[in-house]
Write a protein that holds these residues in place. Structure first.
Motif, PDB file in Angstrom:
ATOM      1  N   GLN A 183       3.119 -39.483  23.099  1.00  0.00           N
ATOM      2  CA  GLN A 183       3.175 -41.348  23.243  1.00  0.00           C
ATOM      3  C   GLN A 183       4.176 -41.081  24.808  1.00  0.00           C
ATOM      4  O   GLN A 183       3.915 -41.581  25.434  1.00  0.00           O
ATOM      5  CB  GLN A 183       3.068 -41.554  22.635  1.00  0.00           C
ATOM      6  CG  GLN A 183       2.584 -43.374  23.079  1.00  0.00           C
ATOM      7  CD  GLN A 183       2.472 -44.312  22.226  1.00  0.00           C
ATOM      8  OE1 GLN A 183       1.520 -43.961  21.249  1.00  0.00           O
ATOM      9  NE2 GLN A 183       2.652 -45.416  21.500  1.00  0.00           N
ATOM     10  N   ARG A 241       0.607 -32.070  21.723  1.00  0.00           N
ATOM     11  CA  ARG A 241      -0.152 -31.396  22.240  1.00  0.00           C
ATOM     12  C   ARG A 241      -0.043 -30.814  23.444  1.00  0.00           C
ATOM     13  O   ARG A 241       1.036 -31.228  24.310  1.00  0.00           O
ATOM     14  CB  ARG A 241      -1.616 -32.940  23.533  1.00  0.00           C
ATOM     15  CG  ARG A 241      -2.293 -31.914  23.497  1.00  0.00           C
ATOM     16  CD  ARG A 241      -4.132 -32.475  24.417  1.00  0.00           C
ATOM     17  NE  ARG A 241      -4.400 -33.726  22.937  1.00  0.00           N
ATOM     18  CZ  ARG A 241      -5.045 -33.869  22.497  1.00  0.00           C
ATOM     19  NH1 ARG A 241      -6.146 -32.772  22.258  1.00  0.00           N
ATOM     20  NH2 ARG A 241      -5.529 -34.524  21.340  1.00  0.00           N
ATOM     21  N   ARG A 288      -1.600 -42.853  32.252  1.00  0.00           N
ATOM     22  CA  ARG A 288      -1.265 -43.313  30.911  1.00  0.00           C
ATOM     23  C   ARG A 288      -0.224 -44.744  31.421  1.00  0.00           C
ATOM     24  O   ARG A 288       0.219 -45.876  30.212  1.00  0.00           O
ATOM     25  CB  ARG A 288      -0.486 -42.162  30.541  1.00  0.00           C
ATOM     26  CG  ARG A 288      -1.454 -40.988  29.867  1.00  0.00           C
ATOM     27  CD  ARG A 288      -0.794 -39.812  28.590  1.00  0.00           C
ATOM     28  NE  ARG A 288       0.566 -39.498  29.595  1.00  0.00           N
ATOM     29  CZ  ARG A 288       0.922 -38.382  30.338  1.00  0.00           C
ATOM     30  NH1 ARG A 288      -0.408 -38.085  30.392  1.00  0.00           N
ATOM     31  NH2 ARG A 288       1.646 -37.704  31.200  1.00  0.00           N
ATOM     32  N   LEU A 329      -6.061 -39.851  29.612  1.00  0.00           N
ATOM     33  CA  LEU A 329      -5.045 -40.276  29.194  1.00  0.00           C
ATOM     34  C   LEU A 329      -3.989 -38.841  28.931  1.00  0.00           C
ATOM     35  O   LEU A 329      -2.902 -38.756  29.225  1.00  0.00           O
ATOM     36  CB  LEU A 329      -5.147 -40.707  27.663  1.00  0.00           C
ATOM     37  CG  LEU A 329      -5.915 -42.280  27.867  1.00  0.00           C
ATOM     38  CD1 LEU A 329      -6.168 -42.615  26.414  1.00  0.00           C
ATOM     39  CD2 LEU A 329      -4.317 -43.089  28.638  1.00  0.00           C
ATOM     40  N   ILE A 330      -4.986 -37.287  29.014  1.00  0.00           N
ATOM     41  CA  ILE A 330      -4.163 -36.290  28.411  1.00  0.00           C
ATOM     42  C   ILE A 330      -3.977 -36.266  29.783  1.00  0.00           C
ATOM     43  O   ILE A 330      -2.268 -35.508  29.657  1.00  0.00           O
ATOM     44  CB  ILE A 330      -4.977 -35.176  27.665  1.00  0.00           C
ATOM     45  CG1 ILE A 330      -4.863 -35.712  26.475  1.00  0.00           C
ATOM     46  CG2 ILE A 330      -4.021 -33.805  28.208  1.00  0.00           C
ATOM     47  CD1 ILE A 330      -6.374 -34.539  25.638  1.00  0.00           C
ATOM     48  N   GLN A 337     -14.960 -40.180  29.362  1.00  0.00           N
ATOM     49  CA  GLN A 337     -14.032 -39.446  27.917  1.00  0.00           C
ATOM     50  C   GLN A 337     -12.714 -40.288  28.379  1.00  0.00           C
ATOM     51  O   GLN A 337     -11.958 -38.377  29.173  1.00  0.00           O
ATOM     52  CB  GLN A 337     -14.022 -37.877  28.810  1.00  0.00           C
ATOM     53  CG  GLN A 337     -15.803 -37.458  28.400  1.00  0.00           C
ATOM     54  CD  GLN A 337     -15.841 -35.691  28.633  1.00  0.00           C
ATOM     55  OE1 GLN A 337     -15.913 -35.425  29.468  1.00  0.00           O
ATOM     56  NE2 GLN A 337     -15.720 -35.020  27.582  1.00  0.00           N
ATOM     57  N   ARG A 338     -12.174 -41.110  28.459  1.00  0.00           N
ATOM     58  CA  ARG A 338     -10.654 -41.601  28.422  1.00  0.00           C
ATOM     59  C   ARG A 338      -9.481 -41.405  27.841  1.00  0.00           C
ATOM     60  O   ARG A 338      -8.572 -40.663  28.418  1.00  0.00           O
ATOM     61  CB  ARG A 338     -11.249 -43.230  27.924  1.00  0.00           C
ATOM     62  CG  ARG A 338      -9.570 -43.543  28.663  1.00  0.00           C
ATOM     63  CD  ARG A 338      -9.135 -44.023  30.103  1.00  0.00           C
ATOM     64  NE  ARG A 338      -9.909 -45.410  30.386  1.00  0.00           N
ATOM     65  CZ  ARG A 338      -9.853 -45.562  31.548  1.00  0.00           C
ATOM     66  NH1 ARG A 338      -9.819 -44.506  32.336  1.00  0.00           N
ATOM     67  NH2 ARG A 338     -10.392 -46.816  32.057  1.00  0.00           N
ATOM     68  N   TYR A 339      -9.983 -40.417  27.134  1.00  0.00           N
ATOM     69  CA  TYR A 339      -8.703 -39.245  26.354  1.00  0.00           C
ATOM     70  C   TYR A 339      -8.964 -38.574  27.249  1.00  0.00           C
ATOM     71  O   TYR A 339      -7.985 -37.585  26.807  1.00  0.00           O
ATOM     72  CB  TYR A 339     -10.073 -38.449  24.603  1.00  0.00           C
ATOM     73  CG  TYR A 339     -11.538 -38.019  25.007  1.00  0.00           C
ATOM     74  CD1 TYR A 339     -11.069 -36.908  24.699  1.00  0.00           C
ATOM     75  CD2 TYR A 339     -12.221 -39.389  24.616  1.00  0.00           C
ATOM     76  CE1 TYR A 339     -12.910 -36.474  24.937  1.00  0.00           C
ATOM     77  CE2 TYR A 339     -13.441 -39.062  24.241  1.00  0.00           C
ATOM     78  CZ  TYR A 339     -13.555 -37.383  25.482  1.00  0.00           C
ATOM     79  OH  TYR A 339     -14.864 -36.874  25.134  1.00  0.00           O
ATOM     80  N   LEU A 378      -9.850 -49.765  28.625  1.00  0.00           N
ATOM     81  CA  LEU A 378      -9.557 -48.092  28.398  1.00  0.00           C
ATOM     82  C   LEU A 378     -11.112 -48.010  28.383  1.00  0.00           C
ATOM     83  O   LEU A 378     -11.220 -46.705  28.398  1.00  0.00           O
ATOM     84  CB  LEU A 378      -9.082 -48.317  26.937  1.00  0.00           C
ATOM     85  CG  LEU A 378      -7.146 -47.634  26.810  1.00  0.00           C
ATOM     86  CD1 LEU A 378      -6.964 -48.366  25.599  1.00  0.00           C
ATOM     87  CD2 LEU A 378      -6.938 -46.192  27.410  1.00  0.00           C
ATOM     88  N   SER A 414      -7.746 -27.326  19.689  1.00  0.00           N
ATOM     89  CA  SER A 414      -8.772 -28.218  20.204  1.00  0.00           C
ATOM     90  C   SER A 414      -9.515 -26.430  20.332  1.00  0.00           C
ATOM     91  O   SER A 414      -9.259 -25.162  20.670  1.00  0.00           O
ATOM     92  CB  SER A 414      -7.202 -27.747  21.842  1.00  0.00           C
ATOM     93  OG  SER A 414      -9.003 -28.311  22.620  1.00  0.00           O
TER      94      SER A 414
END
Length: 489
Positions: free
Chosen positions: A72, A54, A166, A159-160, A154-156, A482, A134
């Motif tokens: 990751q 990303r 992370r 993490l970004i 909005q854990r996603y 998470l 996106s």
């Protein structure tokens, strides 16, 4: 029109542009990619690589474009210009397509490795593929995602944009994996027991209730795995453990989530002292192996810039009897006072006592507020009153207490451990006292199993979420789960 709406419209326009030139912005796979970690580990100048991730940074310098992508395993810089993308053809349209990429897009790259003048390892892009467009912008690169409510919902995104987040969840995975390895190397067998149970036993907690239509049966989501794991001791499995999800229909707090992860471990022919040594060895091993230190910084950074609070896990960890710990906190004469005198003393030392608490609950409330809550470094509190632990064996010298420990670290209980009660007659009496008039809550099958003979055993439970909090220095259980439960918007 607000700024966000304009950005969303701009991204939709770019989506249409990709499609107009024949690119499906959500359509292709990109196999045989290398991870960022492996690229960095095996880095060599001019090496050809195929990577994907990303986009989290873009800097258009006019004739060239720099940026970073994230996968990751980490973040890597990329570089592109007209020459690298097009060679002698020098197709300006291809570079313009590259410029159409946005932060948040997932892109596949082919290219060669080189090191910039500033020493940063970089991919010089020769080919690229838009893998997923996106349609919404990422949180600000400068301000990140700092609002806790948004982070958890909005854990996603969390993490970004938050590298430390992370890292915490990667460490959580490694901690659980290392627990399994540690136990299996010592002869323990991992098992699975029912999550839906006809009787919610093994702890004193409010269960979640569900219903099985085919059997027309009310069931409960389990609050603990203890009673089923002890059935396995009866069946001859002498060293067992289960990493489990438990569910308790109770409140939310910094230390509590209604759905949580725990591990329960049982060893035949052991006792609470052996299990205390076992859990000490396990936690020290995890700190050394996964975290790399026995000194863990935790809590917020003080406003004056001084260091964060440090927990020292260096062994051996001290042991202290429950009675002695309460006397140190509430006065040497605590147990000589009348019940009313204890309530009065509790108020004097700042502990609020509800009117419905029994006398032993008053003492335990003082213990929780004045001992557990202020403990920093590890300590085993032993020999709790038998009323608090109905599934543990009574002490041979003092029948008012049971052979148990509570491991306290950084203001919370990390692990309880018992010499397990295996006398079916005493166990029935204890459970009948616990359920009172609600005799339908007696687990008769468990008591029947005990009557067939359970070996003497030691058992421990460990709150995995709290253990991860401890080892990573997290301040809230929501920071190590998470997707924690939240009140609907």
């Amino acid at each position: 029109m607000d700024e966000l709406s304009e950005l969303l419209q701009l991204r939709r326009a770019k989506l249409d542009a990709w499609r107009a030139e024949g690119t499906d912005p959500f359509g292709t796979s990109f196999p045989d990619t290398l991870s960022v970690a492996s690229v960095i580990a095996d880095f060599a100048e001019e090496k050809s690589v195929r990577v994907a991730g990303r986009l989290v940074a873009l800097r258009d310098m006019g004739k060239s474009i720099f940026g970073h992508f994230l996968d990751q395993t980490g973040k890597l810089q990329f570089y592109a210009n007209k020459q690298s993308l097009c060679g002698d053809a020098a197709d300006a349209a291809l570079l313009e397509s590259f410029r159409r990429l946005d932060l948040g897009d997932i892109v596949g790259f082919e290219g060669t490795l080189f090191t910039t003048r500033t020493g940063e390892k970089t991919v010089k892009v020769t080919k690229f593929v838009l893998l997923s467009k996106s349609l919404r912008p990422l949180p600000s690169a400068w301000h990140g995602l700092s609002d806790d409510e948004t982070r958890y919902r909005q854990r996603y995104l969390d993490l970004i944009v938050n590298e430390e987040v992370r890292r915490t969840f990667v460490l959580r995975s490694r901690i659980v994996s290392e627990i399994r390895r540690y136990l299996e190397e010592r002869g323990f067998l991992e098992v699975e027991t029912p999550m839906m149970q006809a009787i919610a036993g093994g702890a004193a907690a409010q269960p979640f209730v569900t219903h099985h239509k085919a059997l027309n049966l009310q069931l409960y989501l389990r609050i603990a795995t203890e009673l089923y794991l002890k059935r396995l001791l009866v069946g001859g499995f002498e060293r067992v453990f289960e990493i489990n999800r438990n569910f308790r229909n109770e409140g939310l707090s910094r230390k509590h989530n209604p759905e949580f992860t725990a591990i329960e471990i049982y060893q035949a022919y052991a006792d609470y002292e052996a299990m205390a040594s076992f859990v000490e060895g396990l936690v020290i091993h995890l700190a050394q192996t996964v975290i790399g230190s026995l000194r863990i910084a935790t809590g917020p950074t003080p406003e004056d810039g001084s260091p964060r609070k440090t927990i020292d896990l260096t062994g051996p960890w001290p042991r202290k009897r429950y009675r002695d710990a309460v006397k140190e906190a509430a006065g040497a004469d605590w147990f000589d006072l009348t019940p009313e005198g204890r309530r009065k003393r509790a108020a004097e030392i700042g502990v609020e006592i509800g009117p419905d608490l029994l006398d032993h609950e008053v003492t335990n409330h003082v213990f929780e507020k004045k001992v557990e809550a202020v403990t920093v470094n590890p300590v085993f509190i032993t020999h709790l009153p038998k009323e608090l632990v109905p599934l543990a064996k009574q002490n041979a010298e003092d029948p008012s207490v049971v052979d148990v420990f509570e491991l306290l670290i950084n203001g919370q209980e990390i692990s309880p451990g018992y010499s397990e009660l295996n006398d079916p007659i005493v166990q029935r009496s204890r459970l009948e006292e616990q359920v009172g008039e609600e005799v339908h809550n007696l687990d008769e099958d468990f008591l029947l199993a005990l009557e067939h003979g359970m070996p003497p055993a030691g058992g421990i439970g460990i709150g995995v979420d709290r253990l991860v909090m401890l080892l990573t220095g997290a301040e809230s259980i929501r920071d190590v789960i998470l997707f924690p439960l939240l009140r609907p918007k």
